[in-house]
Design a protein around this motif. Structure first.
Motif, PDB file in Angstrom:
ATOM      1  N   TYR A 242       2.480 -12.507  -5.831  1.00  0.00           N
ATOM      2  CA  TYR A 242       3.269 -11.835  -4.806  1.00  0.00           C
ATOM      3  C   TYR A 242       3.282 -12.494  -3.427  1.00  0.00           C
ATOM      4  O   TYR A 242       3.932 -11.974  -2.507  1.00  0.00           O
ATOM      5  N   ALA A 243       2.559 -13.591  -3.232  1.00  0.00           N
ATOM      6  CA  ALA A 243       2.561 -14.220  -1.905  1.00  0.00           C
ATOM      7  C   ALA A 243       3.917 -14.861  -1.614  1.00  0.00           C
ATOM      8  O   ALA A 243       4.666 -15.190  -2.536  1.00  0.00           O
ATOM      9  N   PRO A 244       4.259 -15.019  -0.338  1.00  0.00           N
ATOM     10  CA  PRO A 244       5.500 -15.728  -0.002  1.00  0.00           C
ATOM     11  C   PRO A 244       5.450 -17.152  -0.535  1.00  0.00           C
ATOM     12  O   PRO A 244       4.361 -17.716  -0.736  1.00  0.00           O
ATOM     13  N   PRO A 245       6.601 -17.758  -0.760  1.00  0.00           N
ATOM     14  CA  PRO A 245       6.634 -19.110  -1.320  1.00  0.00           C
ATOM     15  C   PRO A 245       5.933 -20.113  -0.402  1.00  0.00           C
ATOM     16  O   PRO A 245       6.017 -20.024   0.822  1.00  0.00           O
ATOM     17  N   GLY A 246       5.222 -21.051  -1.008  1.00  0.00           N
ATOM     18  CA  GLY A 246       4.627 -22.133  -0.243  1.00  0.00           C
ATOM     19  C   GLY A 246       3.272 -21.835   0.343  1.00  0.00           C
ATOM     20  O   GLY A 246       2.661 -22.710   0.970  1.00  0.00           O
ATOM     21  N   LEU A 247       2.766 -20.632   0.166  1.00  0.00           N
ATOM     22  CA  LEU A 247       1.504 -20.277   0.793  1.00  0.00           C
ATOM     23  C   LEU A 247       0.299 -20.730  -0.034  1.00  0.00           C
ATOM     24  O   LEU A 247      -0.767 -21.000   0.506  1.00  0.00           O
ATOM     25  N   LEU A 248       0.474 -20.763  -1.350  1.00  0.00           N
ATOM     26  CA  LEU A 248      -0.644 -21.051  -2.250  1.00  0.00           C
ATOM     27  C   LEU A 248      -0.414 -22.356  -3.003  1.00  0.00           C
ATOM     28  O   LEU A 248       0.703 -22.643  -3.437  1.00  0.00           O
ATOM     29  N   ARG A 249      -1.498 -23.085  -3.213  1.00  0.00           N
ATOM     30  CA  ARG A 249      -1.427 -24.232  -4.128  1.00  0.00           C
ATOM     31  C   ARG A 249      -1.858 -23.814  -5.526  1.00  0.00           C
ATOM     32  O   ARG A 249      -1.285 -24.260  -6.517  1.00  0.00           O
ATOM     33  N   ALA A 250      -2.888 -23.021  -5.612  1.00  0.00           N
ATOM     34  CA  ALA A 250      -3.436 -22.644  -6.907  1.00  0.00           C
ATOM     35  C   ALA A 250      -4.401 -21.490  -6.684  1.00  0.00           C
ATOM     36  O   ALA A 250      -4.777 -21.200  -5.545  1.00  0.00           O
ATOM     37  N   ALA A 251      -4.785 -20.831  -7.785  1.00  0.00           N
ATOM     38  CA  ALA A 251      -5.622 -19.639  -7.668  1.00  0.00           C
ATOM     39  C   ALA A 251      -6.754 -19.662  -8.676  1.00  0.00           C
ATOM     40  O   ALA A 251      -6.523 -19.891  -9.865  1.00  0.00           O
ATOM     41  N   TYR A 252      -7.965 -19.416  -8.192  1.00  0.00           N
ATOM     42  CA  TYR A 252      -9.146 -19.346  -9.057  1.00  0.00           C
ATOM     43  C   TYR A 252      -9.567 -17.885  -9.131  1.00  0.00           C
ATOM     44  O   TYR A 252      -9.954 -17.289  -8.150  1.00  0.00           O
ATOM     45  N   TYR A 253      -9.455 -17.328 -10.352  1.00  0.00           N
ATOM     46  CA  TYR A 253      -9.897 -15.946 -10.580  1.00  0.00           C
ATOM     47  C   TYR A 253     -11.333 -15.993 -11.098  1.00  0.00           C
ATOM     48  O   TYR A 253     -11.561 -16.363 -12.242  1.00  0.00           O
ATOM     49  N   GLU A 254     -12.296 -15.594 -10.291  1.00  0.00           N
ATOM     50  CA  GLU A 254     -13.701 -15.594 -10.733  1.00  0.00           C
ATOM     51  C   GLU A 254     -14.049 -14.219 -11.321  1.00  0.00           C
ATOM     52  O   GLU A 254     -14.219 -13.256 -10.590  1.00  0.00           O
ATOM     53  N   ASP A 255     -14.123 -14.167 -12.608  1.00  0.00           N
ATOM     54  CA  ASP A 255     -14.557 -12.965 -13.362  1.00  0.00           C
ATOM     55  C   ASP A 255     -13.921 -11.673 -12.827  1.00  0.00           C
ATOM     56  O   ASP A 255     -14.644 -10.712 -12.483  1.00  0.00           O
ATOM     57  N   PRO A 256     -12.601 -11.588 -12.797  1.00  0.00           N
ATOM     58  CA  PRO A 256     -11.948 -10.411 -12.222  1.00  0.00           C
ATOM     59  C   PRO A 256     -11.732  -9.314 -13.256  1.00  0.00           C
ATOM     60  O   PRO A 256     -11.409  -9.607 -14.414  1.00  0.00           O
ATOM     61  N   PRO A 257     -11.892  -8.064 -12.877  1.00  0.00           N
ATOM     62  CA  PRO A 257     -11.669  -6.957 -13.824  1.00  0.00           C
ATOM     63  C   PRO A 257     -10.179  -6.651 -13.969  1.00  0.00           C
ATOM     64  O   PRO A 257      -9.749  -5.527 -13.674  1.00  0.00           O
ATOM     65  N   LEU A 258      -9.413  -7.632 -14.394  1.00  0.00           N
ATOM     66  CA  LEU A 258      -8.004  -7.347 -14.685  1.00  0.00           C
ATOM     67  C   LEU A 258      -7.962  -6.312 -15.808  1.00  0.00           C
ATOM     68  O   LEU A 258      -8.757  -6.373 -16.743  1.00  0.00           O
ATOM     69  N   TYR A 259      -7.075  -5.377 -15.703  1.00  0.00           N
ATOM     70  CA  TYR A 259      -7.009  -4.202 -16.576  1.00  0.00           C
ATOM     71  C   TYR A 259      -8.235  -3.301 -16.406  1.00  0.00           C
ATOM     72  O   TYR A 259      -8.094  -2.098 -16.212  1.00  0.00           O
ATOM     73  N   ALA A 260      -9.436  -3.864 -16.490  1.00  0.00           N
ATOM     74  CA  ALA A 260     -10.641  -3.033 -16.532  1.00  0.00           C
ATOM     75  C   ALA A 260     -10.912  -2.309 -15.218  1.00  0.00           C
ATOM     76  O   ALA A 260     -11.762  -1.417 -15.172  1.00  0.00           O
ATOM     77  N   SER A 261     -10.239  -2.670 -14.154  1.00  0.00           N
ATOM     78  CA  SER A 261     -10.393  -1.901 -12.904  1.00  0.00           C
ATOM     79  C   SER A 261      -9.238  -0.935 -12.699  1.00  0.00           C
ATOM     80  O   SER A 261      -9.197  -0.234 -11.698  1.00  0.00           O
ATOM     81  N   GLU A 262      -8.334  -0.868 -13.658  1.00  0.00           N
ATOM     82  CA  GLU A 262      -7.230   0.091 -13.555  1.00  0.00           C
ATOM     83  C   GLU A 262      -7.626   1.437 -14.165  1.00  0.00           C
ATOM     84  O   GLU A 262      -8.448   1.515 -15.075  1.00  0.00           O
ATOM     85  N   VAL A 263      -7.005   2.469 -13.670  1.00  0.00           N
ATOM     86  CA  VAL A 263      -7.225   3.805 -14.211  1.00  0.00           C
ATOM     87  C   VAL A 263      -6.519   3.963 -15.549  1.00  0.00           C
ATOM     88  O   VAL A 263      -7.002   4.642 -16.453  1.00  0.00           O
ATOM     89  N   ARG A 264      -5.370   3.336 -15.679  1.00  0.00           N
ATOM     90  CA  ARG A 264      -4.520   3.522 -16.848  1.00  0.00           C
ATOM     91  C   ARG A 264      -3.959   2.171 -17.279  1.00  0.00           C
ATOM     92  O   ARG A 264      -2.765   1.923 -17.172  1.00  0.00           O
ATOM     93  N   PRO A 265      -4.840   1.290 -17.753  1.00  0.00           N
ATOM     94  CA  PRO A 265      -4.414  -0.088 -18.028  1.00  0.00           C
ATOM     95  C   PRO A 265      -3.510  -0.185 -19.250  1.00  0.00           C
ATOM     96  O   PRO A 265      -3.561   0.658 -20.151  1.00  0.00           O
ATOM     97  N   ALA A 266      -2.724  -1.246 -19.286  1.00  0.00           N
ATOM     98  CA  ALA A 266      -1.908  -1.528 -20.466  1.00  0.00           C
ATOM     99  C   ALA A 266      -2.769  -1.956 -21.645  1.00  0.00           C
ATOM    100  O   ALA A 266      -2.350  -1.826 -22.789  1.00  0.00           O
ATOM    101  N   CYS A 267      -3.972  -2.445 -21.392  1.00  0.00           N
ATOM    102  CA  CYS A 267      -4.753  -3.086 -22.451  1.00  0.00           C
ATOM    103  C   CYS A 267      -6.250  -2.910 -22.223  1.00  0.00           C
ATOM    104  O   CYS A 267      -6.764  -3.236 -21.150  1.00  0.00           O
ATOM    105  N   GLY A 268      -6.946  -2.413 -23.233  1.00  0.00           N
ATOM    106  CA  GLY A 268      -8.405  -2.393 -23.210  1.00  0.00           C
ATOM    107  C   GLY A 268      -8.996  -1.328 -22.312  1.00  0.00           C
ATOM    108  O   GLY A 268      -8.332  -0.384 -21.880  1.00  0.00           O
ATOM    109  N   GLN A 269     -10.275  -1.520 -21.988  1.00  0.00           N
ATOM    110  CA  GLN A 269     -11.038  -0.521 -21.263  1.00  0.00           C
ATOM    111  C   GLN A 269     -10.471  -0.258 -19.861  1.00  0.00           C
ATOM    112  O   GLN A 269     -10.129  -1.201 -19.155  1.00  0.00           O
TER     113      GLN A 269
END
Lengths: 314, 314, 314, 314
Positions: free
Chosen positions: C127-154
């Motif tokens: 979602y960042a504006p264009p040109g702001l980021l070169r790349a992104a390192y996700y260090e052990d993020p609770p994707l889905y698992a920090s949501e209340v009602r995730p599409a997938c898994g816990q």
């Protein structure tokens, strides 16, 4: 120091009363109650307000005993009745009362309740099984004003008492799990107007009635989980018995629209229109100088008002 | 073209059945039901699943009649029972059934329900007044899997059926207020897997059972208003009667974890642990080839399974 | 005794660090940060996890300084950055970081974040504006698992950490308004498994990092107000830069399906599919023995892993 | 027949206008806009109301062109800008505008917005990065009155327009997925007062502006997902630039308290108190006979009012 109260701490929580108490097994909960009056008199179910227990009716019961068989109950989360985390809602409180009338009273009853208990008399007058109720007395109930998203007038956020519930929830915690009474008093002083403080009776120690109160009630009202699925507009359209409404002190602050008291005149006029639209008699008595709990503040006037109305029901 | 169905459009909506139908006045709602079997036989309450009406049990009732007094009901929002906008919830459906047993059946009953109706048999087994139930048969109920935020396993968003509910709600509308059947079928084809489409029985015209269904049910489940305040974990900890659980077809998609079927093996193991922890007998029968509604797909096996379990209850 | 921490109690809350701290005015908030490395090196934005402050990166910054211009920040509600009651959400945290890159870094940056901070690197990559980021390192993020009602898994309710957040919220209160540390520790001992306790580092006194943490974060995650409107499935479909994902210790309890660790293998496989589907390179490194915060536990490995991936970006 | 409109159906949806349109890439969305006036004039950002597109300002732009560099935009979900299912919220709309000013306008701007767009000017005046805004013109914005649970006065449920949003959502569906225009008109006639119907401009076919509107906006406001996390009370306490407020037609129905118009006098008085409390100048102009969109109804008066206020800003 953390305070802990409730059925798990009976010695710290409860005191003796003039009437013996007993438990009715309603399935999900044990409901505590006391009885006055002779067994063949007109049954009368008395429902306390939020932060009150059955014995708030103790003085009134003495005056009612000659004419009624009066049952005063603790709702789930009040007094000696069960605690049911996550399950405080108008529909559950209301159905507990249906079961109580069926299993304990066993005859058509007049129901009378204060405040949240008054909202429950409205619930019973709309949703109880046929033949269970003769009539319903709503004592200063926050119809609309206890809803998060009412059809009419101030919401709970716009009432003085709403913010007290918010603090009860944060500082006492569900089932007194936090129990930070001093934090509550400090927070209340910096946030709330004096009237609201007086109304809620804050002091050095929790008052007897608050000890018997599950603060999860406050969370259920403040966040709306307790009132969800029970729109007052819709409920009042289907009232099925005659209603007495006593309206006590109220004032809408001109500066900010905040409601002091339980329900505004605008809200009452809508209550009346809907109940009369449902074909039921609506007796309205205004006591603008009276505090919220007439049955405690002036039991004689409470009983006289009730009896006069009952006399006119035949 | 918009479709309109429900009690306000009886000619378009209803068809005759082999058993006569009648209405019970429960206070808030009129509950439609049919009866089979002799009046002195063991009472059996049959609760349909979501998108089903009482007559889904019609064939089973013929087989049950020699041994049971079988009452098959329409829940609020099903068949010929009342519509109650904004008031579809497990606690309200459950208390309707309590009233039905009290007012119509009047004796301790065995309760059996499919799917959402099976969740309601679980509700009754935990929350009914004492003495109302003898035992409860949960037929393939989506315990946990119909919750928005379950304690264990797939939520309704992670089940195939959940997305159908989402579409029912959007294209049919509460009380068929939108009624865009063709839009629903088109949307379903582009969004849902074939199994799910077959499960929901989409075709040129709405099927008879869908005509009798209030699509607000779907909204109540998809958004969670219908299941709020009734955490399954908590409910199952207080079961008070013996339970039969029949578990039908289910599969967890390895690729995405989506649940095909009503409830996963993981979720069942938790159901069992909690019910046995409450001190009740838990009879588990797995039918991994069986579709969701055994009572319609194989009434003889359904009745045989039920009778065998009932025989062992004494 | 109640504990009070945060920017209003600076003496009780903060300690000196090896890098000087400064505040950037982002409009709604003041964002605290520290910098290491030469001004002309590749910019690197370091985003702490929940209950961490910028100085969790202190050791890593020393190793990063020869190669990067590293900016470590406190998010709103962390460290010395502003508190914003009612306004903790992924979209607000994410847009704060956008402003920080625009106003302070002023060049295209690589972003790296742990845990909730890792979810925010995902947010920035989508979602960042264009040109702001070169790349992104996700260090052990609770994707889905920090949501209340995730599409997938816990969901967060089904993760060990979720219940800690619930207790943080109840016993510490928004902005440490309750501050009942001893109540928290007592409640945690009776409710949570040992791994979870260790993970959260409970002891006699609040740890330094917790003092700097606004417990309203915990409420925002537990109730879902902080993650509402930012569905992870939808977010991951629009990633616009290359991604490194390091996956640390995780285990799904067989008995109950509870997730120990930040994100399950099933959830990762969906993350990968969506990001690759968006046309971006997805570098996955699994460290199944590594604790949650590799940048603190093994800064050398963290930096080596990061540098190796960055070298491959050209 | 189902109607389908939006960016996926450009031929059915859009018409030519007097100013050329162009897209700005803001990262998450493409924002459509048009420009009038010379490049070195004072920048002015014009934000349409709900159900309006940028060209609602077309006539006003002609009058503004001699004095301003006027940028009129489509917000996400309006006109030719992107649709973002599930992601319509004040914080996201507001941050889009921040990015637009940074990336396209590139100088401190005066911002002016109608209705929901006026709420967004309030948002910008409180939450934009420093130096981005010179001043903010709130044109008849439903402060408080568009909230689900406002601190003061009528909520969206208690405003005439709220119920229209409810119907938009049910009959048109997110992204026109349902598109039942005739059902909408029929439902509106039986439910809404005439003023509300006129206000929303219902007719045989959807009006041009509604074709360009994503009905998910209506759901976001009616259910509160779009306004969550952005309490107006809190926002108005931190306004950082001078404000002009024009207040148009409004009436509170005596009988039921319903708000006709965008915002009540009581609510305005609170807006004023909070903004003045934040140290900013608050210019209030009441136009009690004026319809909601002065910039369309009387562009000359709109521009004169704006210019007079701007002249006083130096």
């Amino acid at each position: 120091m953390s305070y802990r109260f409730g059925p798990d701490y009976p010695d710290a929580t409860y005191v003796p009363h003039d009437y013996p108490e007993q438990l009715a097994d309603l399935g999900e909960i044990q409901m505590n109650y006391a009885v006055a009056g002779s067994t063949d008199a007109q049954p009368l179910l008395l429902i306390p307000g939020q932060t009150e227990s059955w014995w708030g009716y103790e003085q009134a019961m003495k005056l009612l005993a000659p004419d009624f068989r009066a049952y005063a109950v603790d709702l789930r989360g009040q007094g000696r009745s069960s605690r049911t985390p996550g399950r405080y809602s108008l529909d559950n409180w209301g159905n507990d009362l249906v079961r109580f009338i069926q299993l304990v009273i066993k005859r058509p009853a007049i129901v009378a309740g204060l405040s949240s208990g008054g909202v429950l008399t409205a619930w019973l007058s709309a949703y109880a099984p046929p033949g269970l109720l003769r009539a319903a007395y709503y004592e200063d109930p926050p119809l609309y004003a206890s809803e998060v998203r009412p059809a009419c007038g101030q919401s709970i956020r716009q009432s003085a008492i709403g913010n007290i519930f918010r603090l009860f929830s944060a500082y006492l915690g569900d089932q007194w799990s936090v129990g930070d009474w001093k934090g509550l008093v400090a927070a209340a002083q910096s946030v709330l107007p004096k009237e609201a403080l007086a109304m809620a009776g804050f002091g050095e120690e929790p008052s007897q009635n608050l000890k018997e109160y599950d603060p999860e009630w406050a969370r259920a009202f403040w966040t709306g989980t307790g009132t969800a699925g029970c729109d007052h507009d819709q409920m009042l359209r289907t009232v099925k018995v005659p209603v007495l409404f006593t309206h006590h002190f109220r004032r809408v602050e001109e500066a900010n629209g905040v409601l002091q008291g339980a329900i505004s005149d605008l809200q009452i006029s809508r209550v009346r229109a809907l109940i009369e639209g449902s074909g039921q008699r609506f007796a309205y008595r205004s006591f603008p100088q009276m505090g919220h709990a007439m049955h405690r503040i002036d039991p004689a006037l409470y009983v006289a008002t009730l009896k006069e109305w009952v006399a006119g029901l035949r």
